[in-house]
Design a protein around this motif. Structure first.
Motif, PDB file in Angstrom:
ATOM      1  N   VAL A   1     -42.790  49.837 -55.689  1.00 40.30           N
ATOM      2  CA  VAL A   1     -43.701  50.834 -55.723  1.00 40.30           C
ATOM      3  C   VAL A   1     -44.482  51.139 -56.775  1.00 40.30           C
ATOM      4  CG1 VAL A   1     -43.579  53.483 -55.330  1.00 40.30           C
ATOM      5  CG2 VAL A   1     -41.804  52.157 -54.368  1.00 40.30           C
ATOM      6  N   MET A   2     -45.798  51.084 -56.925  1.00 40.82           N
ATOM      7  CA  MET A   2     -46.656  51.269 -57.947  1.00 40.82           C
ATOM      8  C   MET A   2     -47.015  52.730 -58.352  1.00 40.82           C
ATOM      9  SD  MET A   2     -47.368  48.157 -59.030  1.00 40.82           S
ATOM     10  CE  MET A   2     -48.716  48.771 -60.271  1.00 40.82           C
ATOM     11  N   VAL A   3     -46.562  53.357 -59.368  1.00 41.75           N
ATOM     12  CA  VAL A   3     -47.035  54.689 -59.753  1.00 41.75           C
ATOM     13  C   VAL A   3     -47.715  54.588 -60.921  1.00 41.75           C
ATOM     14  CG1 VAL A   3     -45.928  56.943 -60.661  1.00 41.75           C
ATOM     15  CG2 VAL A   3     -44.523  55.398 -58.922  1.00 41.75           C
ATOM     16  N   GLN A   4     -48.967  55.259 -60.837  1.00 36.76           N
ATOM     17  CA  GLN A   4     -49.934  55.506 -62.182  1.00 36.76           C
ATOM     18  C   GLN A   4     -50.221  56.624 -62.160  1.00 36.76           C
ATOM     19  OE1 GLN A   4     -51.938  51.933 -59.609  1.00 36.76           O
ATOM     20  NE2 GLN A   4     -52.749  51.471 -61.839  1.00 36.76           N
ATOM     21  N   ARG A   5     -50.937  56.937 -63.314  1.00 36.85           N
ATOM     22  CA  ARG A   5     -51.946  57.840 -63.805  1.00 36.85           C
ATOM     23  C   ARG A   5     -53.114  57.658 -64.458  1.00 36.85           C
ATOM     24  NH1 ARG A   5     -51.669  59.598 -69.122  1.00 36.85           N
ATOM     25  NH2 ARG A   5     -49.856  58.310 -70.556  1.00 36.85           N
TER      26      ARG A   5
ATOM     27  N   PHE B   1     -50.241  42.769 -54.016  1.00 42.66           N
ATOM     28  CA  PHE B   1     -51.025  43.826 -53.194  1.00 42.66           C
ATOM     29  C   PHE B   1     -52.121  43.543 -52.407  1.00 42.66           C
ATOM     30  CE2 PHE B   1     -47.832  46.265 -55.682  1.00 42.66           C
ATOM     31  CZ  PHE B   1     -47.506  47.294 -54.887  1.00 42.66           C
ATOM     32  N   LYS B   2     -52.720  42.275 -52.696  1.00 46.76           N
ATOM     33  CA  LYS B   2     -53.980  41.684 -52.248  1.00 46.76           C
ATOM     34  C   LYS B   2     -53.449  41.383 -50.794  1.00 46.76           C
ATOM     35  CE  LYS B   2     -56.312  39.762 -55.971  1.00 46.76           C
ATOM     36  NZ  LYS B   2     -56.811  38.505 -56.872  1.00 46.76           N
ATOM     37  N   LEU B   3     -52.325  41.011 -50.559  1.00 42.63           N
ATOM     38  CA  LEU B   3     -51.875  40.335 -49.229  1.00 42.63           C
ATOM     39  C   LEU B   3     -51.703  41.244 -48.192  1.00 42.63           C
ATOM     40  CD1 LEU B   3     -49.017  38.055 -50.634  1.00 42.63           C
ATOM     41  CD2 LEU B   3     -51.307  37.313 -50.096  1.00 42.63           C
ATOM     42  N   LEU B   4     -51.635  42.747 -48.640  1.00 43.74           N
ATOM     43  CA  LEU B   4     -51.542  43.562 -47.657  1.00 43.74           C
ATOM     44  C   LEU B   4     -52.831  44.167 -46.839  1.00 43.74           C
ATOM     45  CD1 LEU B   4     -48.932  46.343 -48.956  1.00 43.74           C
ATOM     46  CD2 LEU B   4     -48.545  44.430 -47.427  1.00 43.74           C
ATOM     47  N   ASN B   5     -53.540  44.023 -47.597  1.00 43.05           N
ATOM     48  CA  ASN B   5     -55.038  44.360 -47.080  1.00 43.05           C
ATOM     49  C   ASN B   5     -55.029  45.863 -46.687  1.00 43.05           C
ATOM     50  OD1 ASN B   5     -56.699  41.815 -47.331  1.00 43.05           O
ATOM     51  ND2 ASN B   5     -55.416  41.074 -45.746  1.00 43.05           N
ATOM     52  N   ASP B   6     -54.494  46.569 -47.417  1.00 47.00           N
ATOM     53  CA  ASP B   6     -54.239  48.113 -46.832  1.00 47.00           C
ATOM     54  C   ASP B   6     -54.937  49.076 -47.792  1.00 47.00           C
ATOM     55  OD1 ASP B   6     -52.797  47.956 -49.168  1.00 47.00           O
ATOM     56  OD2 ASP B   6     -51.061  49.187 -48.322  1.00 47.00           O
ATOM     57  N   GLY B   7     -55.862  48.311 -48.688  1.00 49.02           N
ATOM     58  CA  GLY B   7     -56.521  49.365 -49.579  1.00 49.02           C
ATOM     59  C   GLY B   7     -55.872  49.532 -51.031  1.00 49.02           C
ATOM     60  N   SER B   8     -54.382  49.275 -51.048  1.00 53.15           N
ATOM     61  CA  SER B   8     -53.739  49.674 -52.157  1.00 53.15           C
ATOM     62  C   SER B   8     -54.220  48.674 -53.328  1.00 53.15           C
ATOM     63  CB  SER B   8     -52.084  49.585 -51.834  1.00 53.15           C
ATOM     64  OG  SER B   8     -51.840  48.090 -51.341  1.00 53.15           O
ATOM     65  N   TYR B   9     -54.469  47.666 -53.307  1.00 52.03           N
ATOM     66  CA  TYR B   9     -54.995  46.868 -54.269  1.00 52.03           C
ATOM     67  C   TYR B   9     -56.001  47.463 -54.901  1.00 52.03           C
ATOM     68  CZ  TYR B   9     -56.309  42.765 -57.307  1.00 52.03           C
ATOM     69  OH  TYR B   9     -56.857  42.119 -58.415  1.00 52.03           O
ATOM     70  N   GLU B  10     -57.095  47.902 -54.206  1.00 48.33           N
ATOM     71  CA  GLU B  10     -58.399  48.615 -54.888  1.00 48.33           C
ATOM     72  C   GLU B  10     -57.805  49.886 -55.345  1.00 48.33           C
ATOM     73  OE1 GLU B  10     -59.185  45.452 -52.265  1.00 48.33           O
ATOM     74  OE2 GLU B  10     -58.028  47.217 -51.889  1.00 48.33           O
TER      75      GLU B  10
ATOM     76  N   THR C   1     -49.739  54.578 -55.986  1.00 49.32           N
ATOM     77  CA  THR C   1     -50.836  53.969 -55.334  1.00 49.32           C
ATOM     78  C   THR C   1     -50.675  52.767 -54.578  1.00 49.32           C
ATOM     79  OG1 THR C   1     -50.712  52.668 -57.443  1.00 49.32           O
ATOM     80  CG2 THR C   1     -51.970  54.901 -57.673  1.00 49.32           C
ATOM     81  N   GLY C   2     -49.621  52.444 -54.342  1.00 48.69           N
ATOM     82  CA  GLY C   2     -49.199  51.205 -53.618  1.00 48.69           C
ATOM     83  C   GLY C   2     -47.653  51.033 -53.405  1.00 48.69           C
ATOM     84  N   LYS C   3     -47.292  50.669 -52.218  1.00 46.50           N
ATOM     85  CA  LYS C   3     -45.990  49.970 -51.945  1.00 46.50           C
ATOM     86  C   LYS C   3     -45.839  48.982 -51.054  1.00 46.50           C
ATOM     87  CE  LYS C   3     -44.918  53.956 -48.939  1.00 46.50           C
ATOM     88  NZ  LYS C   3     -46.491  54.544 -49.261  1.00 46.50           N
ATOM     89  N   LEU C   4     -44.999  47.966 -51.425  1.00 46.02           N
ATOM     90  CA  LEU C   4     -44.700  47.045 -50.446  1.00 46.02           C
ATOM     91  C   LEU C   4     -43.400  46.226 -50.367  1.00 46.02           C
ATOM     92  CD1 LEU C   4     -44.560  44.159 -52.494  1.00 46.02           C
ATOM     93  CD2 LEU C   4     -46.824  44.379 -52.575  1.00 46.02           C
ATOM     94  N   ALA C   5     -43.059  45.692 -49.544  1.00 47.13           N
ATOM     95  CA  ALA C   5     -41.626  45.148 -49.378  1.00 47.13           C
ATOM     96  C   ALA C   5     -41.693  43.470 -49.959  1.00 47.13           C
ATOM     97  CB  ALA C   5     -40.883  45.125 -47.896  1.00 47.13           C
ATOM     98  N   ARG C   6     -40.839  43.103 -50.383  1.00 46.92           N
ATOM     99  CA  ARG C   6     -40.706  41.624 -50.735  1.00 46.92           C
ATOM    100  C   ARG C   6     -39.559  40.888 -50.016  1.00 46.92           C
ATOM    101  NH1 ARG C   6     -41.245  41.994 -57.098  1.00 46.92           N
ATOM    102  NH2 ARG C   6     -39.409  43.246 -56.602  1.00 46.92           N
ATOM    103  N   VAL C   7     -39.728  40.069 -49.175  1.00 50.83           N
ATOM    104  CA  VAL C   7     -38.518  39.312 -48.379  1.00 50.83           C
ATOM    105  C   VAL C   7     -38.193  37.859 -49.299  1.00 50.83           C
ATOM    106  CG1 VAL C   7     -37.410  38.266 -46.194  1.00 50.83           C
ATOM    107  CG2 VAL C   7     -39.165  40.042 -46.286  1.00 50.83           C
ATOM    108  N   ALA C   8     -36.920  37.967 -49.739  1.00 46.85           N
ATOM    109  CA  ALA C   8     -36.483  36.839 -50.448  1.00 46.85           C
ATOM    110  C   ALA C   8     -36.494  35.499 -49.880  1.00 46.85           C
ATOM    111  CB  ALA C   8     -34.901  36.697 -51.141  1.00 46.85           C
TER     112      ALA C   8
END
Length: 244
Positions: free
Chosen positions: A122-126, A227-236, A136-143
């Protein structure tokens, strides 16, 4: 006075917050005594360098019967006979000669997808002129197969999708996602008292099969390219906050 950015220091800072304490796994500074104590308490523990990154140097120790233990490091496994021999083996084979600090931690029983554990970033920013923290973004990583850490990820998924296809009791996906975000914001607020100039945290969280959220790590200089891999706008969004 500069505050250490190591795992042990951040753990103690988070532990000061009563609301965060219930999400933290049992953690001790590593020495021979604490290692043996944790092995007595838990069937599986994790040994982590205080200043490690990208999952390097993390060791999982699992207790078998008859005083036998398996050490899992990346893809390799080593069998050790006798609890009293583990610390010496680690010191001789895995701890650098120059002095490094380590923690020993209760292993979080991460939920799995096709037998591979996953965690959540989870990305948290100010922004520069604001004290208000935002997710500002969240994703799951599978080992990857046979890895114990998700830094070697075989897949990047949305959090909702990961929970849905995992073995998590997922009747309340929205509640789990809410917990993930609330814990992450609490961590940012707590650590901001010590790391006053930081504007970004990458919070790594685990979810067990019952849907309980666990704190794994709070990264002060998190990588964001995944986060680029999600293509959900979170990277931007993340890049926008970084610019200020």
């Amino acid at each position: 006075m500069r505050v250490s950015v190591g795992k042990w220091t951040k753990h103690k800072l988070m532990l000061e917050n009563e609301r965060l304490a219930s999400f933290l796994p049992d953690t001790q500074y590593l020495n021979r005594t604490s290692l043996n104590t944790m092995l007595d308490k838990y069937n599986q523990i994790m040994v982590k360098p205080c200043n490690g990154f990208q999952g390097r140097g993390i060791i999982q120790i699992s207790s078998l019967s008859n005083e036998q233990f398996v050490l899992h490091i990346e893809r390799s496994e080593t069998l050790i006979n006798g609890k009293e021999n583990i610390y010496d083996y680690l010191k001789e084979n895995h701890f650098p000669r120059n002095r490094h600090r380590y923690i020993v931690q209760q292993r979080i029983p991460l939920a799995t997808i096709n037998n591979n554990p996953f965690d959540v970033r989870v990305m948290v920013q100010r922004k520069k002129d604001s004290l208000e923290w935002a997710v500002t973004g969240k994703l799951a990583r599978v080992a990857a197969n046979n890895f114990i850490v998700t830094n070697a990820a075989k897949a990047i998924l949305s959090v909702e999708n990961a929970i849905e296809i995992s073995l998590v009791n997922n009747e309340n996906i929205k509640d789990i996602v809410t917990d993930l975000e609330e814990v992450s914001l609490l961590i940012a607020g707590q650590l901001a008292n010590s790391y006053t100039k930081k504007r970004v945290y990458g919070i790594d969280l685990g979810i067990d099969t019952e849907g309980k959220v666990w704190i794994i790590e709070a990264n002060l200089t998190p990588a964001v390219s995944m986060f680029k891999l999600l293509n959900d706008g979170s990277y931007e969004t993340i890049k926008s906050y970084k610019r200020g």
